[in-house]
Design an enzyme around this catalytic site. Structure first.
Site, mmCIF file in Angstrom:
data_model
loop_
_atom_site.group_PDB
_atom_site.id
_atom_site.type_symbol
_atom_site.label_atom_id
_atom_site.label_comp_id
_atom_site.label_asym_id
_atom_site.label_seq_id
_atom_site.Cartn_x
_atom_site.Cartn_y
_atom_site.Cartn_z
ATOM 1 N N ALA A 1 -9.086 79.320 -49.069
ATOM 2 C CA ALA A 1 -8.211 78.628 -50.269
ATOM 3 C C ALA A 1 -6.651 78.813 -50.176
ATOM 4 C CB ALA A 1 -9.014 78.903 -51.473
ATOM 5 N N CYS A 2 -6.055 78.099 -50.819
ATOM 6 C CA CYS A 2 -4.575 78.071 -50.685
ATOM 7 C C CYS A 2 -4.084 78.846 -51.609
ATOM 8 C CB CYS A 2 -4.086 76.608 -50.812
ATOM 9 S SG CYS A 2 -4.431 75.742 -49.303
ATOM 10 N N PHE A 3 -4.215 80.232 -51.816
ATOM 11 C CA PHE A 3 -3.641 81.062 -52.657
ATOM 12 C C PHE A 3 -3.771 82.703 -51.958
ATOM 13 C CE2 PHE A 3 -6.725 83.424 -55.179
ATOM 14 C CZ PHE A 3 -7.897 82.655 -54.908
#
Ligand SMILES: *Cc1c(COP(=O)(O)O)cnc(C)c1O
Length: 440
Positions: free
Chosen positions: A354-356
């Site tokens: 995921a993009c965090f």
């Protein structure tokens, strides 16, 4: 042994292509392990009492119909807390007489349905009792009805899971000014109120505190029955909450240890005067689930090795957002699904897709140095993990497969839930009506 069965299953999952380039995440459930836990729970209580006991699995811990069916065949009913969970239990064929409804926010429609089916209901508050008053007058019901109380005995190590604090949102807070007398009065006014319910919390609660909460509820039942001059309260629902060991393969504490602690702390509970209901969730399933994910890339950042895998926040939401409360063990396998040996352990991060930045399954974890194509396994994830998908980044839900591993090495899989495809993601995201917002 459970870890041998797991290794066998990981190898077979790779061999049989459940885990592949196109399906880089898969979840496995050890059927024999689930059966063994169900049997251990039943045996633990049978060893200390002849009283009738309904063990109702807290559906929220693993809301998958074939899992509920497996448990039901092993003698375990269902505790439900929403219309969805009730529908799952019914789809699994659970007899309404072995279902308990506990939500804090039941609508009039839910209550009516439960009473029509004869499902046990534990009311949460005086307003819900007033609704039950009306329903009980309208139509006779077979439903055993009870009230949830909060003994306010204090919390455990995880605030979000502590339900017996001074200000918890669940049940009637028993130590509040005048509350105890009001509860006794509520029973005297309602001869059909025959159960008392408490659930003091989950992972992170010391066993002694769980026992204290149940002792309080037993004493309240005695007080009500003395005031009523009869055995009005005939069943005590003692909730779930047995914690799980996430640090090793050892299954501890055991149901037998807990039953013995209860027998010491509240011996009257088991003398046959009260029927019992339990609502265990995590402790029945957690140790029997494994999330597998392929390593896509490896890199270093600030000199720290990082393995970028396909499992992160979407399957391990609690661990990613609250890693201190929910650490997970990670096992490393090679691209063929063999336990990864060789070389000294290297501290590395196991990251999700995921993009965090916080999407990490493990930080600075000593493991054999991971390479692209390897497989990582997040252990003890049978409850509150892969069945609790979090739709961040539109990541698809992985397939869930039950397995039986035979002594000769053969592993058979059954699909509990097929992997979600991107077409489903699009459909659930309004894909069938792309133009609806183009209005003036
Ligand atoms: C969540 C819950 C349970 C199950 O808790 P576990 O920690 O999974 O055993 C049981 N009863 C109620 C009312 C719950 O909310």
């Amino acid at each position: 042994m459970a870890s041998d069965r797991r290794d066998q299953a990981v190898r077979a999952a790779v061999d049989q292509n459940l885990l592949s380039e196109t399906e880089p995440v898969a979840a496995l459930l050890d059927i024999a392990g689930v059966r063994a836990s169900a049997a251990a729970l039943r045996a633990a209580f049978a060893a200390v009492t002849d009283a009738p006991v309904l063990h109702a699995f807290a559906v929220k811990a693993c809301p998958l119909v074939p899992v509920l069916r497996l448990l039901y065949e092993a003698g375990i009913g269902a505790e439900v807390a929403s219309p969805g969970e009730l529908a799952l239990a019914r789809a699994a064929g659970v007899d309404p007489a072995r279902i308990v409804l506990d939500s804090p926010a039941k609508t009039p429609g839910e209550l009516r349905e439960a009473l029509a089916l004869g499902i046990a209901v534990n009311a949460d508050n005086p307003q819900e009792l007033a609704r039950l008053d009306a329903l009980v007058q309208q139509a006779p019901t077979r439903s055993p009805l009870g009230l949830r109380v909060n003994p306010q005995i204090g919390g455990g190590t995880i605030d979000a899971l502590s339900t017996a604090t001074a200000t918890s949102k669940f049940g009637i807070a028993l130590r509040d000014e005048g509350a105890r007398a009001r509860v006794v009065r509520a029973y005297l006014d309602r001869p059909w109120l025959t159960r008392l319910h408490t659930h003091s919390g989950s992972q992170g609660m010391p066993l002694a505190l769980l026992v204290t909460g149940i002792r309080e509820v037993y004493e309240l039942a005695e007080e009500i029955n003395a005031a009523a001059g009869r055995r009005q309260v005939d069943t005590l629902d003692i909730g779930g909450g047995l914690p799980v060991n996430f640090a090793s393969d050892e299954e501890t504490p055991t149901f037998a240890q807990y039953a013995r602690l209860l027998a010491d702390g509240v011996p009257e509970l088991f003398d046959g005067r009260y029927g019992l209901v339990t609502e265990f969730g995590r402790s029945l399933l957690a140790k029997h689930g494994t999330v597998l994910a392929r390593v896509e890339y490896t890199k270093t950042s600030g000199a720290r090795p990082i393995a970028v895998t396909h499992a992160g926040v979407q399957v391990a939401t609690r661990t990613v957002y609250d890693p201190v409360s929910w650490p997970l063990r990670i096992a490393a396998y090679d691209a063929k699904g063999q336990p990864k040996a060789g070389g000294p352990a290297v501290d590395q991060d196991v990251a999700g897709p995921a993009c965090f930045a916080g999407d990490l399954l493990a930080v600075n974890r000593p493991l054999p140095l991971l390479e692209p194509g390897d497989v990582v396994a997040a252990l003890d994830t049978g409850a509150y993990y892969f069945a609790h998908h979090y739709a961040y980044n539109s990541l698809t839900r992985p397939g869930v497969y039950g397995f039986v591993a035979r002594d000769d090495g053969e592993v058979r899989f059954a699909t509990v839930r097929p992997p979600q495809g991107v077409a489903e993601i699009v459909a659930e995201a309004g894909g069938g009506r792309p133009d609806v917002l183009l209005m003036e």
